[in-house]
Motif scaffolding. Structure first.
Motif, PDB file in Angstrom:
ATOM      1  N   TYR A  44       0.842  -1.210   0.000  1.00 29.67           N
ATOM      2  CA  TYR A  44       0.000   0.000   0.000  1.00 29.67           C
ATOM      3  C   TYR A  44       0.868   1.248   0.000  1.00 29.67           C
ATOM      4  N   THR A  48       0.656   3.748  -3.303  1.00 27.82           N
ATOM      5  CA  THR A  48       0.131   5.109  -3.166  1.00 27.82           C
ATOM      6  C   THR A  48       1.205   6.145  -3.480  1.00 27.82           C
ATOM      7  N   ARG A 286     -12.431  -2.133  -1.662  1.00 26.46           N
ATOM      8  CA  ARG A 286     -11.160  -2.596  -1.090  1.00 26.46           C
ATOM      9  C   ARG A 286     -11.027  -4.103  -1.191  1.00 26.46           C
ATOM     10  N   ASP A 324      -4.577  -3.162  -1.247  1.00 27.36           N
ATOM     11  CA  ASP A 324      -5.771  -3.016  -0.419  1.00 27.36           C
ATOM     12  C   ASP A 324      -5.973  -4.175   0.549  1.00 27.36           C
ATOM     13  N   ARG A 325      -5.122  -5.178   0.467  1.00 26.33           N
ATOM     14  CA  ARG A 325      -5.125  -6.245   1.481  1.00 26.33           C
ATOM     15  C   ARG A 325      -3.778  -6.303   2.207  1.00 26.33           C
ATOM     16  N   PHE A 330      -4.206  -2.257   6.521  1.00 25.77           N
ATOM     17  CA  PHE A 330      -5.575  -2.632   6.866  1.00 25.77           C
ATOM     18  C   PHE A 330      -5.560  -3.811   7.839  1.00 25.77           C
ATOM     19  N   ASN A 343     -11.133   3.768   5.859  1.00 25.50           N
ATOM     20  CA  ASN A 343     -11.036   2.876   4.701  1.00 25.50           C
ATOM     21  C   ASN A 343     -10.601   3.646   3.454  1.00 25.50           C
ATOM     22  N   HIS A 345      -9.211   3.118   0.622  1.00 27.42           N
ATOM     23  CA  HIS A 345      -8.866   2.074  -0.339  1.00 27.42           C
ATOM     24  C   HIS A 345      -8.385   2.671  -1.661  1.00 27.42           C
ATOM     25  N   LEU A 346      -7.895   1.783  -2.517  1.00 29.61           N
ATOM     26  CA  LEU A 346      -7.417   2.178  -3.840  1.00 29.61           C
ATOM     27  C   LEU A 346      -8.310   1.625  -4.944  1.00 29.61           C
ATOM     28  N   GLY A 347      -9.551   1.325  -4.596  1.00 28.44           N
ATOM     29  CA  GLY A 347     -10.467   0.742  -5.567  1.00 28.44           C
ATOM     30  C   GLY A 347     -10.727   1.610  -6.770  1.00 28.44           C
TER      31      GLY A 347
END
Length: 423
Positions: A44, A48, A286, A324-325, A330, A343, A345-347
């Protein structure tokens, strides 16, 4: 495909139903160089960081003529869509398109669609009354966003069979190691993009001659601060919007229903508390994102991260679903937890290429899942895991068969139209 590197195994269709154990292994070495000279980034923190790094380019042409993605870009008859460009060109094109899709020029567009979206999904379910088995993909998750994007853009929905084949081929072209089956052949991605481009060019001409209230008409006639989109860019943008406007949303809906059926207590929570759809969709983005990784990013200048130097021109794959995992970001990452705090997330990606259609996709899936939860009586999976689509990048079930005891009549729409609280 025979077993190979972790990245090759992730792309192997045999692992499409559950790539997450492979992502967990990938996270143990967050920067991996592949045999072909590409780099796979999975944590992550690093994903990012790189998504906002100006040295990471979305223009595959900088890789050189020997690269497959570079050759595909060069052989296209039309310019790259704005998600395949870098600043300042990217920023100019995105501003011009955003004027017709959201704030500040059209601030109420998405919010004004809430009731219409709810009406469409309820009508879809109404047509299925009397059935005891549904295919969530073909009967619901696919026709819903296709109806929306066609109306929004001004594309005749009766042309869907034509652009469906082109979209399938273009999506498969995103995969680093595309795989097709004998019973599901896919045409060449460049040829599909060219054919779809010619189709959209003809449609654009019709909208220029007889403009309406749709986005294509507005894009052809708008004279904003940046001028009017040149025809080539308009064609590429319309191709992008047509495909992106439904492909990922189909997967997000279907992944969502599959996840709910695997977690019946959460499905019951949603049935009793429709507002749960807002955080639930964020957790779904996520936990089971429709876009698993970015497939066409390139290092534009030598870059050193965590002691590893990635040379200019190297393809780089940012593994959004692995990031995201990431347990470093997280807690309990393999748990589906709609109330998950913080949360981020990068969805929908991150940085300047953050998903253009995120507000509409959020609202569509909130409404779609809420309506299924409210109206399907005793839904249960027929097959788990279900058959998956071929694509590793845009991952989702090809079919999702669900047995039901019936479909409840549609109730008032107030509880089935939550408004996304994220921008």
């Amino acid at each position: 495909m025979a077993a190979g590197t972790l990245f090759q195994q992730i792309n192997d269709y045999a692992n499409r139903h559950n790539p997450y154990p492979l992502y967990a292994q990938l996270l143990k070495t967050p920067i991996i160089r592949e045999p072909d000279g590409s780099y796979v980034i999975s944590s992550y923190r690093l994903v990012t960081q790189l998504l906002s790094d100006p040295r990471i380019s979305s223009d595959a042409r900088i890789r050189g003529p020997e690269d497959k993605a570079a050759r595909a870009a060069a052989s296209s008859e039309f310019p790259a869509g704005f998600i395949r460009t870098d600043p300042p060109e990217h920023d100019r094109l995105r501003r011009m398109v955003t004027r017709q899709f959201g704030p500040p020029h059209t601030p109420d567009l998405i919010d004004s669609m809430k009731q219409e979206l709810a009406t469409i999904v309820n009508k879809l379910l109404d047509t299925l009354q009397g059935r005891t088995r549904l295919d969530i993909v073909d009967d619901y998750a696919y026709p819903f966003p296709v109806t929306i994007i066609c109306k929004l853009l001004g594309v005749p929905q009766e042309d869907e069979p034509r652009f469906h084949e082109w979209a399938d081929a273009i999506v498969m072209g995103l995969d680093p190691h595309p795989q097709t089956s004998a019973d599901h052949p896919v045409m060449d991605a460049v040829e599909a993009r060219n054919q779809l481009g010619h189709y959209m060019a003809k449609l654009i001409l019709e909208h220029q001659q007889h403009p309406g209230t749709d986005m294509l008409s507005k894009l052809t006639t708008d004279q904003g601060p940046d001028g009017t989109l040149p025809l080539g860019d308009l064609i590429s943008t319309s191709v992008l919007l047509l495909i992106a406007g439904h492909e990922t949303t189909v997967n997000l809906q279907t992944n969502g229903m599959l996840t709910l059926l695997r977690n019946p207590s959460i499905l019951e929570q949603l049935r009793n508390d429709p507002d749960l759809a807002i955080p639930l969709v964020e957790e779904l983005l996520r936990f089971e994102p429709p876009v698993q990784f970015n497939s066409q990013r390139t290092v534009a200048a030598d870059i050193t991260i965590d002691g590893v130097t990635i040379p200019k021109g190297s393809p780089i794959y940012m593994m959004l679903a692995a990031a995201d995992r990431d347990p470093a970001r997280f807690p309990d990452p393999d748990r589906f937890w709609p109330e998950r705090p913080d949360n981020q997330h990068l969805g929908f990606g991150s940085g300047i290429h953050y998903c253009f259609g995120a507000p509409l996709a959020r609202l569509e899936v909130q409404i779609a899942l809420n309506t299924l939860a409210q109206r399907l009586i005793n839904p249960r999976l027929v097959e788990d895991p279900p058959p998956y689509r071929q694509s590793a990048v845009l991952r989702g079930p090809r079919h999702l068969l669900v047995d039901i005891d019936g479909i409840r009549p549609a109730q008032g729409q107030a509880h089935s139209t939550p408004l996304s609280k994220k921008a």
